[in-house]
Design a protein around this motif. Sequence first.
Motif, mmCIF file in Angstrom:
data_model
loop_
_atom_site.group_PDB
_atom_site.id
_atom_site.type_symbol
_atom_site.label_atom_id
_atom_site.label_comp_id
_atom_site.label_asym_id
_atom_site.label_seq_id
_atom_site.Cartn_x
_atom_site.Cartn_y
_atom_site.Cartn_z
ATOM 1 N N LEU A 10 0.816 -1.201 0.000
ATOM 2 C CA LEU A 10 0.000 0.000 0.000
ATOM 3 C C LEU A 10 0.857 1.262 0.000
ATOM 4 N N TRP A 11 2.110 1.132 0.480
ATOM 5 C CA TRP A 11 2.988 2.300 0.554
ATOM 6 C C TRP A 11 3.865 2.428 -0.694
ATOM 7 N N GLY A 12 3.716 1.513 -1.644
ATOM 8 C CA GLY A 12 4.482 1.608 -2.875
ATOM 9 C C GLY A 12 5.793 0.862 -2.855
ATOM 10 N N PHE A 13 6.124 0.173 -1.757
ATOM 11 C CA PHE A 13 7.350 -0.604 -1.716
ATOM 12 C C PHE A 13 7.223 -1.829 -2.612
ATOM 13 N N VAL A 14 8.317 -2.223 -3.205
ATOM 14 C CA VAL A 14 8.328 -3.391 -4.065
ATOM 15 C C VAL A 14 9.081 -4.512 -3.363
ATOM 16 N N TYR A 15 8.533 -5.711 -3.383
ATOM 17 C CA TYR A 15 9.124 -6.830 -2.679
ATOM 18 C C TYR A 15 9.373 -7.991 -3.627
ATOM 19 N N PHE A 16 10.536 -8.591 -3.496
ATOM 20 C CA PHE A 16 10.855 -9.783 -4.251
ATOM 21 C C PHE A 16 10.850 -10.964 -3.294
ATOM 22 N N PRO A 17 10.007 -11.953 -3.543
ATOM 23 C CA PRO A 17 9.949 -13.094 -2.633
ATOM 24 C C PRO A 17 11.109 -14.048 -2.849
ATOM 25 N N THR A 18 11.331 -14.890 -1.888
ATOM 26 C CA THR A 18 12.270 -15.983 -2.061
ATOM 27 C C THR A 18 11.474 -17.236 -2.407
ATOM 28 N N ILE A 19 12.159 -18.223 -2.947
ATOM 29 C CA ILE A 19 11.509 -19.475 -3.304
ATOM 30 C C ILE A 19 12.207 -20.595 -2.550
ATOM 31 N N ALA A 20 11.460 -21.305 -1.710
ATOM 32 C CA ALA A 20 12.008 -22.399 -0.911
ATOM 33 C C ALA A 20 11.260 -23.676 -1.252
ATOM 34 N N ASN A 21 11.995 -24.642 -1.798
ATOM 35 C CA ASN A 21 11.401 -25.926 -2.174
ATOM 36 C C ASN A 21 10.162 -25.746 -3.051
ATOM 37 N N GLY A 22 10.250 -24.799 -3.969
ATOM 38 C CA GLY A 22 9.161 -24.579 -4.898
ATOM 39 C C GLY A 22 8.048 -23.702 -4.371
ATOM 40 N N GLN A 23 8.131 -23.294 -3.113
ATOM 41 C CA GLN A 23 7.086 -22.466 -2.514
ATOM 42 C C GLN A 23 7.506 -21.001 -2.538
ATOM 43 N N ILE A 24 6.627 -20.150 -3.004
ATOM 44 C CA ILE A 24 6.909 -18.717 -3.030
ATOM 45 C C ILE A 24 6.639 -18.131 -1.646
ATOM 46 N N ILE A 25 7.644 -17.493 -1.084
ATOM 47 C CA ILE A 25 7.523 -16.887 0.241
ATOM 48 C C ILE A 25 7.693 -15.378 0.081
ATOM 49 N N PRO A 26 6.645 -14.595 0.243
ATOM 50 C CA PRO A 26 6.755 -13.145 0.078
ATOM 51 C C PRO A 26 7.653 -12.532 1.143
ATOM 52 N N ARG A 27 8.512 -11.620 0.736
ATOM 53 C CA ARG A 27 9.442 -10.980 1.658
ATOM 54 C C ARG A 27 9.348 -9.466 1.543
ATOM 55 N N ASP A 28 9.245 -8.811 2.670
ATOM 56 C CA ASP A 28 9.326 -7.354 2.746
ATOM 57 C C ASP A 28 10.728 -7.016 3.236
ATOM 58 N N SER A 29 11.550 -6.515 2.351
ATOM 59 C CA SER A 29 12.942 -6.221 2.697
ATOM 60 C C SER A 29 13.171 -4.735 2.956
ATOM 61 N N SER A 30 12.098 -3.995 3.253
ATOM 62 C CA SER A 30 12.223 -2.542 3.392
ATOM 63 C C SER A 30 12.921 -2.116 4.677
ATOM 64 N N PHE A 31 12.911 -2.984 5.714
ATOM 65 C CA PHE A 31 13.508 -2.621 6.997
ATOM 66 C C PHE A 31 14.908 -3.209 7.090
ATOM 67 N N THR A 32 15.919 -2.346 7.093
ATOM 68 C CA THR A 32 17.312 -2.768 7.184
ATOM 69 C C THR A 32 18.036 -1.910 8.210
ATOM 70 N N VAL A 33 19.125 -2.436 8.734
ATOM 71 C CA VAL A 33 19.927 -1.672 9.691
ATOM 72 C C VAL A 33 20.542 -0.462 8.993
ATOM 73 N N LYS A 34 21.039 -0.654 7.779
ATOM 74 C CA LYS A 34 21.643 0.453 7.029
ATOM 75 C C LYS A 34 20.627 1.558 6.768
ATOM 76 N N GLY A 35 19.439 1.179 6.335
ATOM 77 C CA GLY A 35 18.406 2.173 6.080
ATOM 78 C C GLY A 35 17.994 2.902 7.346
ATOM 79 N N THR A 36 17.938 2.164 8.462
ATOM 80 C CA THR A 36 17.591 2.772 9.740
ATOM 81 C C THR A 36 18.667 3.762 10.175
ATOM 82 N N TYR A 37 19.933 3.400 9.953
ATOM 83 C CA TYR A 37 21.035 4.301 10.285
ATOM 84 C C TYR A 37 20.939 5.599 9.486
ATOM 85 N N GLU A 38 20.708 5.489 8.186
ATOM 86 C CA GLU A 38 20.617 6.678 7.336
ATOM 87 C C GLU A 38 19.477 7.584 7.785
ATOM 88 N N LYS A 39 18.411 6.978 8.238
ATOM 89 C CA LYS A 39 17.271 7.755 8.722
ATOM 90 C C LYS A 39 17.576 8.422 10.054
#
Length: 312
Positions: A10-39
């Motif tokens: 809803l906020w416009g972030f784009v997420y690339f999921p990982t695939i584990a044993n053929g299963q698509i697992i959605p991942r939100d990678s927007s929260f990172t230590v580096k990004g938090t530091y910059e903020k």
Amino acid sequence: MHQYLLLISLWGFVYFPTIANGQIIPRDSSFTVKGTYEKERKKFPDIQVAEVATDNVKIYENIAYKKLQQRKLYVDIFEPKADKNNIAIILIHGGGWRSGDKTHMHQLSLALAEKGFTCFTVEYRLSLEAPYPAAVEDIQDAIIWIKNNSFQYQIDANKVFCLGTSSGGQLAALVGTLNKSITNNKLLNTKIAGVIDIDGLLSFTHPDAQEGTMAAQWLDGDRITAANNWKVASPLYNITAQSAPILFITSSYKRFSAGKNDVTDQYRKWNIPCDELNFENSPHTFWYFHPWFTPTVNKIDSFISELVQSRN
């Protein structure tokens, strides 16, 4: 050729999921230590990301603790090479119940392992994959797995603690106030010795809480349509005489410790140990940064050590 699913929030972030044993697992990678530091350095220009350099800790990455139908969940283990105190700490990352990962807890794990604790940073299912109570079940399964493997890792099964940051703090506090299996299976020993709640709220419905979309996604509905989940997932409403002792380490933001004073009052009623360290004029994510990192580690060490000593 792999097919990748593109998710847009809803906020416009784009997420690339990982695939584990053929299963698509959605991942939100927007929260990172580096990004938090910059903020945060815009407001706190002198902060530094905490990095622990040590040769005194053995690290085992991606050890499976739980098998789901199509994938596994993992822990990373940080084991002292010497001066082990036989105490385990499970570290639960934050990220609004939908983002973040277990690597965010590596620096705290290294610092605590240097003090003798065996640390387990835990992967759990986030809200894009599964709503409440999946994350709680995963953490309790990690507790059971650690207790079942206590001999291998030379830890005391009666000295397992849960530490969480932000939404991970809420999860740690929920597991500790319940201090019993969420599945109501009396054979499952999920009891822990104590909780370290680092800026994690204690009540979703408290006036100080400002939870909205992220909490609603995890709790499978907003505070009206999923009112029962909003209550039963709040540590405040699960306190009994069997609840685990708790340490609160808080920032100056009231919303992230909503319900803390009410929990403290109930703990005093039941005569359960409860302690607190507050950092005024600090960012919410203070545990990632100096000058708050070392005092945080030292307070955790003293709280656990004093609690264990008082029970010996």
